[in-house]
Scaffold this active site. Structure first.
Site, short mmCIF file in Angstrom:
data_model
loop_
_atom_site.label_atom_id
_atom_site.label_comp_id
_atom_site.label_asym_id
_atom_site.label_seq_id
_atom_site.Cartn_x
_atom_site.Cartn_y
_atom_site.Cartn_z
N GLY A 279 -13.20 0.83 3.54
CA GLY A 279 -12.36 2.06 3.28
C GLY A 279 -13.46 3.47 3.28
N TYR B 41 0.53 -1.03 0.57
CA TYR B 41 -0.07 0.50 -0.20
C TYR B 41 0.97 1.41 -0.10
CZ TYR B 41 -3.96 -3.03 1.28
OH TYR B 41 -5.40 -4.52 1.32
N SER C 240 -13.67 -4.55 0.28
CA SER C 240 -13.64 -3.78 -1.34
C SER C 240 -15.60 -4.41 -1.34
CB SER C 240 -13.53 -3.50 -2.86
OG SER C 240 -12.51 -3.34 -3.24
N GLN D 259 -8.29 -13.49 3.01
CA GLN D 259 -9.07 -12.14 2.84
C GLN D 259 -9.59 -11.44 1.25
OE1 GLN D 259 -7.30 -7.51 3.18
NE2 GLN D 259 -7.35 -8.49 4.44
P1 NDP Z 1 -14.94 0.24 -0.59
O1 NDP Z 1 -15.33 -0.65 -1.24
O2 NDP Z 1 -15.21 -0.09 0.74
O3 NDP Z 1 -14.48 1.44 -0.73
C1 NDP Z 1 -13.69 3.14 -0.40
C2 NDP Z 1 -13.78 3.65 -1.33
O4 NDP Z 1 -15.61 4.09 -1.56
C3 NDP Z 1 -13.10 5.15 -0.18
O5 NDP Z 1 -12.09 4.75 -0.15
C4 NDP Z 1 -14.62 6.34 -0.99
O6 NDP Z 1 -13.50 6.14 -1.65
C5 NDP Z 1 -15.76 5.34 -1.34
N1 NDP Z 1 -17.16 5.67 -0.44
C6 NDP Z 1 -16.96 4.28 0.77
N2 NDP Z 1 -18.13 4.78 1.79
C7 NDP Z 1 -18.15 6.01 0.99
C8 NDP Z 1 -19.82 6.35 1.04
N3 NDP Z 1 -20.69 6.12 2.30
N4 NDP Z 1 -19.96 7.34 0.10
C9 NDP Z 1 -19.78 7.36 -0.83
N5 NDP Z 1 -18.46 7.09 -1.81
C10 NDP Z 1 -17.06 6.00 -0.35
O7 NDP Z 1 -13.66 -0.79 0.31
P2 NDP Z 1 -11.83 -0.84 -0.38
O8 NDP Z 1 -11.94 -1.04 -1.31
O9 NDP Z 1 -11.06 0.42 0.21
O10 NDP Z 1 -11.53 -1.71 0.52
C11 NDP Z 1 -11.40 -2.06 2.03
C12 NDP Z 1 -10.00 -2.43 2.62
O11 NDP Z 1 -10.12 -4.08 2.28
C13 NDP Z 1 -9.29 -1.74 2.37
O12 NDP Z 1 -8.41 -0.45 2.18
C14 NDP Z 1 -8.02 -2.59 2.21
O13 NDP Z 1 -7.10 -2.82 3.89
C15 NDP Z 1 -9.01 -4.10 1.83
N6 NDP Z 1 -8.15 -4.95 0.51
C16 NDP Z 1 -8.01 -5.80 0.21
C17 NDP Z 1 -7.32 -6.73 -0.64
C18 NDP Z 1 -6.99 -7.58 -0.88
O14 NDP Z 1 -6.00 -7.81 -2.19
N7 NDP Z 1 -6.35 -8.41 0.46
C19 NDP Z 1 -7.37 -5.74 -2.07
C20 NDP Z 1 -8.33 -4.22 -1.89
C21 NDP Z 1 -8.11 -3.78 -0.50
P3 NDP Z 1 -13.60 7.98 -2.79
O15 NDP Z 1 -12.38 8.37 -1.89
O16 NDP Z 1 -13.57 7.27 -3.92
O17 NDP Z 1 -14.37 8.70 -2.49
#
Ligand code: NDP
Length: 329
Positions: A292, A54, A211, A181
């Site tokens: 996230g 990250y 996600s 995960q």
């Molecule tokens: P999400 O699918 O929940 O996406 C989060 C993003 O969506 C935010 O950063 C924001 O982006 C937007 N968002 C969140 N809440 C809202 C809301 N209420 N209204 C509008 N937009 C919103 O989760 P992530 O993709 O971030 O994944 C979560 C975690 O999972 C990661 O941080 C990581 O720790 C883990 N992960 C693990 C992976 C793996 O391979 N093991 C791969 C990917 C993630 P914006 O800035 O565009 O507003």
């Protein structure tokens, strides 16, 4: 906040947790990262997810500084890291993958910036067919035995490889993986619901799912275009997704699912993001849904999802299954 067991382990993890992918050390300022982590902790979130890759390690530095300054005692939070992708652009041999060398070095490389003595959770971030399963299981088991890691797990491993890891651990009296995960959301559900189905009872496997909003898509924020301050505005693979191409494990059909899901959510009296998160939480094989967020208001909204699960009646669940038929992976 409700707490769930991480599979059959003794560890209690908040059912909503918080991850730093794309945001910490990259998309957002360090002050915002601090506000988010504090907001999460104050709401009862006890698991913070991170990885070597990250922001090429900057995410671990930012999180480590916030934790060190927080005054929170170490027994009140859980921190993870993951190894496989490496933390440098143009890596040399052994700077990526699941060799014993990289797994051990990535563990040390996470502990330093996180300013921790041990990782609570340590993941093999992807499978690595170039390394014997015995080498991987032995190394992760050794890290646990050395006290550098408390629980080890996998991320996006196929079920047959997880089974192979358990069989290897049993055969050689090593410590088996505790958690996986996987990606899990209304548009990516097959692996968690079907492929892994035998593993929950057979091995007591826990899941820390990622996600849940399909990188923000399921919040409905892209319905009227791309907000300039969104992750999609900065991320080419997400833009490809909006053009109907599969990207980062999210099917190209996902954007088409957004409007029908939003209609079912509205009928259930919920905003789309809360609906999508509550839908993940309703699955008892999910130990924690990793959230996230790039700003505190998003996290505040998303935390309300824990109180929304009761609104997902059998009729609502059937309606959303129908609305997403053929649109999810
Ligand atoms: P999400 O699918 O929940 O996406 C989060 C993003 O969506 C935010 O950063 C924001 O982006 C937007 N968002 C969140 N809440 C809202 C809301 N209420 N209204 C509008 N937009 C919103 O989760 P992530 O993709 O971030 O994944 C979560 C975690 O999972 C990661 O941080 C990581 O720790 C883990 N992960 C693990 C992976 C793996 O391979 N093991 C791969 C990917 C993630 P914006 O800035 O565009 O507003």
């Amino acid at each position: 906040m409700n707490y769930r067991k991480l599979g059959s382990s003794g560890l209690l993890v908040s059912e909503l947790s918080f991850g730093s992918w794309i945001t910490f050390g990259a998309q957002i300022e360090n002050d915002t990262s601090k506000q988010l982590l504090h907001h999460a902790y104050d709401a009862g979130i006890n698991f913070f997810d991170n990885a070597e890759t990250y922001a090429n390690g900057r995410s671990e530095e930012v999180m480590g500084r916030i934790l060190a300054d927080s005054g929170w005692t170490r027994d009140t939070y859980i921190v993870s890291s993951k190894a496989y992708f490496g933390a440098v652009d143009n890596p040399r041999p052994n700077q990526t993958g699941l060799s014993r060398k990289h797994l051990v070095e990535a563990c040390h490389a996470a502990l330093r910036p996180l300013r921790l003595d041990y990782l609570d959770l340590y993941y093999c971030h992807r499978p690595d067919a170039s390394v014997p399963i015995f080498e991987i299981v032995r190394t992760m088991s050794d890290l646990v035995a050395q006290g550098k890691v408390l629980y080890w797990g996998t991320s996006e491993w196929p079920a047959d490889l997880i089974i192979a890891a358990h069989e290897c651990a049993e055969r050689h009296h090593l410590i088996p993986p505790v958690m996986e995960q996987p990606q899990y959301s209304l548009v990516v559900r097959d692996r968690v619901e079907r492929e892994y189905a035998p593993l929950y009872s057979r091995y007591g496997m826990g899941t820390t799912t990622w996600s849940p909003l399909a990188a923000g898509l399921l919040s409905g924020k892209y319905t009227d275009g791309i907000p300039v301050d969104s992750r999609l505005a900065q991320t080419a693979w997400l833009r490809a997704l909006m053009e109907g191409k599969s990207a980062n494990g999210i099917p190209g059909t996902a954007p088409k699912a957004v409007a029908p899901i939003a209609r079912v959510a509205a009928a259930a009296g919920l905003p789309p993001a809360r609906f999508a998160l509550a839908w993940c939480l309703r699955n008892p094989n999910v130990s924690t849904v990793i959230l996230g967020a790039s700003r505190v208001e998003q996290l505040t909204e998303n935390l309300l999802a824990a109180g929304d699960v009761a609104k997902l009646t059998p009729d609502v669940l059937a309606a959303v299954d129908q609305a997403t038929a053929g649109l999810h992976a």
